[in-house]
Design an enzyme around this catalytic site. Sequence first.
Site, PDB file in Angstrom:
ATOM      1  N   LYS A  49       2.999  -8.576 -20.811  1.00  0.00           N
ATOM      2  CA  LYS A  49       2.523  -7.202 -21.003  1.00  0.00           C
ATOM      3  C   LYS A  49       1.059  -7.218 -21.441  1.00  0.00           C
ATOM      4  O   LYS A  49       0.243  -6.450 -20.945  1.00  0.00           O
ATOM      5  CB  LYS A  49       3.350  -6.454 -22.063  1.00  0.00           C
ATOM      6  N   TRP A 107      -3.862  -1.764  -1.358  1.00  0.00           N
ATOM      7  CA  TRP A 107      -3.945  -2.962  -2.197  1.00  0.00           C
ATOM      8  C   TRP A 107      -4.231  -4.091  -1.223  1.00  0.00           C
ATOM      9  O   TRP A 107      -3.389  -4.461  -0.412  1.00  0.00           O
ATOM     10  CB  TRP A 107      -2.626  -3.186  -2.937  1.00  0.00           C
ATOM     11  N   GLU A 137       7.804 -12.062 -21.979  1.00  0.00           N
ATOM     12  CA  GLU A 137       7.571 -10.678 -21.556  1.00  0.00           C
ATOM     13  C   GLU A 137       6.465 -10.030 -22.400  1.00  0.00           C
ATOM     14  O   GLU A 137       5.605  -9.314 -21.868  1.00  0.00           O
ATOM     15  CB  GLU A 137       8.885  -9.885 -21.647  1.00  0.00           C
ATOM     16  N   GLU A 146      -1.382  -8.414 -18.547  1.00  0.00           N
ATOM     17  CA  GLU A 146      -1.593  -7.578 -17.368  1.00  0.00           C
ATOM     18  C   GLU A 146      -2.366  -6.306 -17.664  1.00  0.00           C
ATOM     19  O   GLU A 146      -3.039  -5.797 -16.783  1.00  0.00           O
ATOM     20  CB  GLU A 146      -0.294  -7.309 -16.605  1.00  0.00           C
ATOM     21  N   ARG A 149       1.224   1.853  -5.982  1.00  0.00           N
ATOM     22  CA  ARG A 149       1.389   0.870  -4.913  1.00  0.00           C
ATOM     23  C   ARG A 149       0.083   0.143  -4.579  1.00  0.00           C
ATOM     24  O   ARG A 149       0.082  -0.813  -3.802  1.00  0.00           O
ATOM     25  CB  ARG A 149       1.913   1.553  -3.651  1.00  0.00           C
ATOM     26  N   LYS A 173       2.281  -1.889  -8.314  1.00  0.00           N
ATOM     27  CA  LYS A 173       3.619  -1.886  -8.910  1.00  0.00           C
ATOM     28  C   LYS A 173       4.671  -2.535  -8.004  1.00  0.00           C
ATOM     29  O   LYS A 173       5.542  -3.242  -8.484  1.00  0.00           O
ATOM     30  CB  LYS A 173       4.036  -0.459  -9.255  1.00  0.00           C
ATOM     31  N   ASN A 233       1.387   0.011   5.928  1.00  0.00           N
ATOM     32  CA  ASN A 233       1.768  -0.714   4.717  1.00  0.00           C
ATOM     33  C   ASN A 233       2.545  -1.943   5.163  1.00  0.00           C
ATOM     34  O   ASN A 233       3.521  -1.805   5.907  1.00  0.00           O
ATOM     35  CB  ASN A 233       2.646   0.185   3.836  1.00  0.00           C
ATOM     36  N   GLY A 234       2.120  -3.122   4.711  1.00  0.00           N
ATOM     37  CA  GLY A 234       2.832  -4.344   5.092  1.00  0.00           C
ATOM     38  C   GLY A 234       1.854  -5.398   5.568  1.00  0.00           C
ATOM     39  O   GLY A 234       0.659  -5.324   5.268  1.00  0.00           O
ATOM     40  N   CYS A 256       0.863  -1.180   0.000  1.00  0.00           N
ATOM     41  CA  CYS A 256       0.000   0.000   0.000  1.00  0.00           C
ATOM     42  C   CYS A 256       0.897   1.227   0.000  1.00  0.00           C
ATOM     43  O   CYS A 256       2.113   1.094   0.083  1.00  0.00           O
ATOM     44  CB  CYS A 256      -0.857   0.031   1.262  1.00  0.00           C
ATOM     45  N   HIS A 281       4.276 -30.044 -28.596  1.00  0.00           N
ATOM     46  CA  HIS A 281       4.170 -30.983 -27.460  1.00  0.00           C
ATOM     47  C   HIS A 281       2.915 -30.724 -26.627  1.00  0.00           C
ATOM     48  O   HIS A 281       2.854 -31.095 -25.470  1.00  0.00           O
ATOM     49  CB  HIS A 281       5.426 -30.885 -26.589  1.00  0.00           C
TER      50      HIS A 281
HETATM   51  O1  M6R Z   1       9.977  -4.189  -8.787  1.00  0.00           O
HETATM   52  P1  M6R Z   1      10.224  -5.549  -9.347  1.00  0.00           P
HETATM   53  O2  M6R Z   1      10.996  -5.506 -10.616  1.00  0.00           O
HETATM   54  O3  M6R Z   1      10.894  -6.455  -8.354  1.00  0.00           O
HETATM   55  O4  M6R Z   1       8.813  -6.131  -9.637  1.00  0.00           O
HETATM   56  C1  M6R Z   1       8.648  -7.429 -10.113  1.00  0.00           C
HETATM   57  C2  M6R Z   1       7.267  -7.644 -10.673  1.00  0.00           C
HETATM   58  O5  M6R Z   1       6.298  -7.439  -9.697  1.00  0.00           O
HETATM   59  C3  M6R Z   1       6.991  -6.732 -11.865  1.00  0.00           C
HETATM   60  O6  M6R Z   1       7.942  -6.888 -12.859  1.00  0.00           O
HETATM   61  C4  M6R Z   1       5.595  -7.001 -12.442  1.00  0.00           C
HETATM   62  O7  M6R Z   1       5.587  -8.274 -13.017  1.00  0.00           O
HETATM   63  C5  M6R Z   1       5.212  -5.927 -13.455  1.00  0.00           C
HETATM   64  N1  M6R Z   1       3.833  -5.598 -13.299  1.00  0.00           N
HETATM   65  C6  M6R Z   1       5.424  -6.335 -14.850  1.00  0.00           C
HETATM   66  O8  M6R Z   1       4.991  -5.395 -15.761  1.00  0.00           O
END
Ligand code: M6R
Length: 614
Positions: free
Chosen positions: A491, A77, A487, A494, A27, A609, A103-104, A2, A510
């Site tokens: 993208k 969050w 990747e 998400e 966050r 994030k 937060n935590g 958060c 396979h």
């Molecule tokens: O801050 P970080 O790079 O450790 O975060 C890792 C993942 O949470 C982050 O890459 C997440 O998968 C992103 N939303 C990808 O776009």
Amino acid sequence: MCGIVGYVGKKSVVGILLDGLEQLEYRGYDSAGVAIKTEDAINVYKAEGKLGNLRDVLTAHLSEVSSSTVGIGHIRWATHGAPSVINAHPHTCNCGNLVIVHNGIIENYKELKIELEAMGCKFRSQTDTESVAHLIAAIYDKEKDLTKAVHIATQKIQGAYALCIMHNDFPKKIVATKRNAPLVIGVGDGEYYIASDVPAFIKHTKNAVYLQDNQVATITNDSFKIEDENGKVIEPKVEVLPWEPVALSKMGYKHFMLKEIHEQPDIIRNILVGKIKTSDSPIVLNEVNLTRETLKNLNRIQIIACGTSLHAALIGKYIIEDFCNIPVDVEASSEYIYRKTVTDENTLVIGVSQSGETADTLTAIKQSKARGSHILIITNRPDSAMAREADSLLSVNAGIEVSVAATKSYMAQLTSFYLLAIYMAEIKGSKSAESLKELKAEMLLLPQKLEQILTQKQQIQACARKYANTRDFIYIARGINYPTALEGALKLKEISYINATGYPAGELKHGPIAMLDETMPVLSILMNGSVYEKLLSNSEEAKARNARMIALTNSNNPKLNDLFDDIIRVPDVVELLSPLIAIVPLQLIAYYIAEFLGKDVDQPRNLAKSVTVE
Ligand code: M6R
């Protein structure tokens, strides 16, 4: 995970808290709330959903709080309890005199709750946080000293936390503390800001103190005092932050993600400055604090990361093994920490993280450090908890990334991996000087090539729209671009919520090939090089099952026109560097599909994030 903010000063607090929370929306964004000190009470306002809902609530109550100058706020969050007004922070003790934001995760909240209920506390929410509000209030009732109550309470709570606490007995005081969660105090002129992260106050002050684990800060409008866990007052270390407020604006782009995609050519330029002086000279990487002898004798490398950083790590493995002949294992941090891993002082452990806060990666790094490994951290946040664990710190300097979907930080992580791999290969002499020279020369050309891709964004947008209504998407690649497929798929998933999967193309037959029919788009990352012909065959196999075929390619092979329905062309590049080129159109495809579908591109549902919970 958060975001928390706090302010004590002379300005009206409402706008400061709301603006601060807006900067921390990365966050979390499922509910929000503030507690504001008025003349005779602490008023709490909360709303479910995006921050705009809290803004509306506060607008309706502005007359009650417009002259207030002290308050705390929270953007959530959800971890314990659904996103709702009841579960939103701030939480209060039963009489409402004490309020906290957190937060935590409080790991022993159930035990605390049983104890506190036995003492007569009535719980209203399903959160772990509420137990801390009751606990501190109960201790304060005996001690009549808020700072002391926080010290005593934190000895009883287990888990990770950053906390801001206010009590109605103190019209201008906030007490703050943290353990394994970030908290920074902005020092202004007769005013103080508290936040989970710098963007929350950077436009007001660049002077800041990073609170360390178990320290307790007592902040009033004209003073602040920091004590260590034993209550001993310590001299705060005020740092001047390097961040510029302008970095947090969209600069005319519709979304932060699109802006951040466009920043990538300059990010590569900035990283290379001073590190590759000319293609003839060796890489300068003063950040790596390993002796040449140790580097030569390394027998193993482990790379630990999550999400997009994990995909950068997979490419890191490919190039380090290729350039340096050292075995490299890559593992998701969340798996690494719950099994017996074999590391020792001859293992280099690399942690990769945009935020430097990701709980799983941080735990993994701490475990490896305890086993004596040298810890190299690749992060975008040199001020983060992970950076503080580093023996060597490669700061990727991508600037603050606001969009939840990582783009420019991925590019910066990849670039850093190339520099590291070339640097180690030069020391070990494991790759010919001529091939490394060619590679460095090619790297210097990358920014222009990325700019060229960005000039074709309309074509990519048109292609993306053709596929916007699909339910599933498959990305295939081989070799060094297999992680690019992962990747690209991440993208798309998400931000558009389309079910996208990346496969090594050889695996298609396979199992996954069973899914192919005329409704399934298959995007083939078909870059010139060692696996080109193999991938072409795999693409033909997919075409034979009537899949809708898209190529992302730097090949001019006329055969592709028959095989593929759509072709996205990118500038030519050597195979080893092709992941840096191929990812950009995939970021754009994901962006344009999500934008076309009207999704919340920068703040996709259910995500945040920084994932500061395991
Ligand atoms: O801050 P970080 O790079 O450790 O975060 C890792 C993942 O949470 C982050 O890459 C997440 O998968 C992103 N939303 C990808 O776009």
